[in-house]
Design a protein around this motif. Structure first.
Motif, PDB file in Angstrom:
ATOM      1  N   ASP A  40       0.833  -1.206   0.000  1.00 39.54           N
ATOM      2  CA  ASP A  40       0.000   0.000   0.000  1.00 39.54           C
ATOM      3  C   ASP A  40       0.867   1.255   0.000  1.00 39.54           C
ATOM      4  O   ASP A  40       2.030   1.219   0.415  1.00 39.54           O
ATOM      5  CB  ASP A  40      -0.915   0.030   1.235  1.00 39.54           C
ATOM      6  N   SER A  41       0.277   2.366  -0.434  1.00 41.26           N
ATOM      7  CA  SER A  41       0.987   3.651  -0.460  1.00 41.26           C
ATOM      8  C   SER A  41       0.523   4.531   0.694  1.00 41.26           C
ATOM      9  O   SER A  41      -0.682   4.666   0.929  1.00 41.26           O
ATOM     10  CB  SER A  41       0.732   4.382  -1.781  1.00 41.26           C
ATOM     11  N   ILE A  42       1.484   5.124   1.387  1.00 38.92           N
ATOM     12  CA  ILE A  42       1.212   6.109   2.433  1.00 38.92           C
ATOM     13  C   ILE A  42       2.143   7.292   2.193  1.00 38.92           C
ATOM     14  O   ILE A  42       3.348   7.115   1.996  1.00 38.92           O
ATOM     15  CB  ILE A  42       1.435   5.534   3.846  1.00 38.92           C
ATOM     16  N   VAL A  51       4.415   0.567   1.732  1.00 40.51           N
ATOM     17  CA  VAL A  51       4.464  -0.197   2.978  1.00 40.51           C
ATOM     18  C   VAL A  51       5.147  -1.538   2.730  1.00 40.51           C
ATOM     19  O   VAL A  51       4.746  -2.301   1.848  1.00 40.51           O
ATOM     20  CB  VAL A  51       3.045  -0.427   3.545  1.00 40.51           C
ATOM     21  N   VAL A  52       6.203  -1.820   3.508  1.00 46.24           N
ATOM     22  CA  VAL A  52       6.888  -3.104   3.435  1.00 46.24           C
ATOM     23  C   VAL A  52       6.379  -4.020   4.538  1.00 46.24           C
ATOM     24  O   VAL A  52       6.134  -5.201   4.336  1.00 46.24           O
ATOM     25  CB  VAL A  52       8.420  -2.918   3.556  1.00 46.24           C
ATOM     26  N   ASP A  53       6.201  -3.449   5.740  1.00 49.39           N
ATOM     27  CA  ASP A  53       5.727  -4.227   6.882  1.00 49.39           C
ATOM     28  C   ASP A  53       4.827  -3.336   7.732  1.00 49.39           C
ATOM     29  O   ASP A  53       4.989  -2.108   7.749  1.00 49.39           O
ATOM     30  CB  ASP A  53       6.922  -4.727   7.710  1.00 49.39           C
ATOM     31  N   THR A  60       6.855   0.121   8.046  1.00 46.31           N
ATOM     32  CA  THR A  60       8.189   0.411   7.527  1.00 46.31           C
ATOM     33  C   THR A  60       8.109   0.569   6.017  1.00 46.31           C
ATOM     34  O   THR A  60       7.235   0.001   5.353  1.00 46.31           O
ATOM     35  CB  THR A  60       9.201  -0.707   7.869  1.00 46.31           C
ATOM     36  N   ALA A  61       9.028   1.376   5.498  1.00 45.07           N
ATOM     37  CA  ALA A  61       9.101   1.621   4.057  1.00 45.07           C
ATOM     38  C   ALA A  61      10.559   1.786   3.661  1.00 45.07           C
ATOM     39  O   ALA A  61      11.358   2.358   4.418  1.00 45.07           O
ATOM     40  CB  ALA A  61       8.315   2.874   3.687  1.00 45.07           C
ATOM     41  N   ASP A  62      10.902   1.266   2.499  1.00 46.48           N
ATOM     42  CA  ASP A  62      12.233   1.467   1.943  1.00 46.48           C
ATOM     43  C   ASP A  62      12.280   2.837   1.281  1.00 46.48           C
ATOM     44  O   ASP A  62      11.338   3.233   0.585  1.00 46.48           O
ATOM     45  CB  ASP A  62      12.563   0.387   0.914  1.00 46.48           C
ATOM     46  N   VAL A  63      13.379   3.551   1.489  1.00 43.49           N
ATOM     47  CA  VAL A  63      13.546   4.886   0.903  1.00 43.49           C
ATOM     48  C   VAL A  63      14.816   4.878   0.062  1.00 43.49           C
ATOM     49  O   VAL A  63      15.913   4.683   0.590  1.00 43.49           O
ATOM     50  CB  VAL A  63      13.634   5.978   1.999  1.00 43.49           C
ATOM     51  N   MET A  64      14.678   5.085  -1.246  1.00 44.79           N
ATOM     52  CA  MET A  64      15.851   5.035  -2.123  1.00 44.79           C
ATOM     53  C   MET A  64      16.573   6.380  -2.162  1.00 44.79           C
ATOM     54  O   MET A  64      16.056   7.402  -1.692  1.00 44.79           O
ATOM     55  CB  MET A  64      15.451   4.580  -3.521  1.00 44.79           C
ATOM     56  N   GLY A  65      17.748   6.359  -2.727  1.00 44.44           N
ATOM     57  CA  GLY A  65      18.596   7.543  -2.764  1.00 44.44           C
ATOM     58  C   GLY A  65      17.956   8.745  -3.425  1.00 44.44           C
ATOM     59  O   GLY A  65      18.091   9.874  -2.966  1.00 44.44           O
TER      60      GLY A  65
END
Length: 199
Positions: A40-42, A51-53, A60-65
């Protein structure tokens, strides 16, 4: 897609370096996590994250460079508050404006002028974004849909009503603080189409 209407103030639990130029962000938000599922998107301060978990009211969410470079998320610290909004539901009311959650850059608060019931806040605008911000147009600041009241080549102003001051992070921000800016995507598409017609 979002509307720029903040649903709740979340709390930063941690921002962990994931190696290279990426990070993992953990946010506590009882409302937005109530029905959140993997994928899902937040929007977090206007940045669309996946949303990863989702465990015990913390997602939690992964954030790229690219996201860390273009936004103020890199400055988040545990215990800090963030604006949270779940993705819009098709068929629901569009209370703000069309917001993608794709931050265009970071602006800085240059002044705050309190009035009786509201406040005028002015932001320094990155030069490459100034052509997309117009008086009475829409702009997203830290995920909040706002109407531009004044604009010049280097800055723009908005009026914040009591609800915005109380229910979003904008009420606690100070002069000099960074904020995420997303300009109206329609303006960017119009510019591209008109530019291609003159080629």
């Amino acid at each position: 897609m979002f509307t720029g209407i903040v649903e709740e103030l979340g709390e930063v639990v941690r921002l962990t370096d994931a190696g290279g130029d990426s990070a993992v962000l953990a946010i506590r938000g009882p409302l937005v996590t109530a029905d959140a599922r993997h994928g899902d998107s937040i929007a977090v301060n206007g940045v669309c994250l996946t949303v990863v978990d989702n465990t015990d009211q913390v997602f939690t969410a992964d954030v790229m460079g690219e996201t860390l470079r273009r936004s103020s998320l890199r400055a988040l610290r545990p215990g800090g508050q963030v604006n949270l909004e779940r993705a819009a539901v098709v068929g629901g009311r569009l209370g703000g404006h069309l917001v993608q959650g794709h931050v265009d850059g970071v602006a800085t608060i240059v002044s705050r002028e309190p009035a009786d019931q509201w406040e005028v806040v002015r932001f320094a605008l990155p030069p490459q974004l100034s052509r997309y911000v117009v008086e009475k147009g829409s702009v997203t600041v830290d995920g909040v849909s706002l109407t531009v009241t004044t604009v010049d080549a280097e800055s723009f102003g908005v009026g914040l009503i009591p609800a915005t001051l109380k229910l979003t992070v904008l009420g606690a921000k100070s002069v000099g603080d960074p904020v995420n800016i997303e300009v109206d995507v329609i303006a960017k598409y119009v510019e591209k189409m008109l530019g291609e017609r003159h080629v």
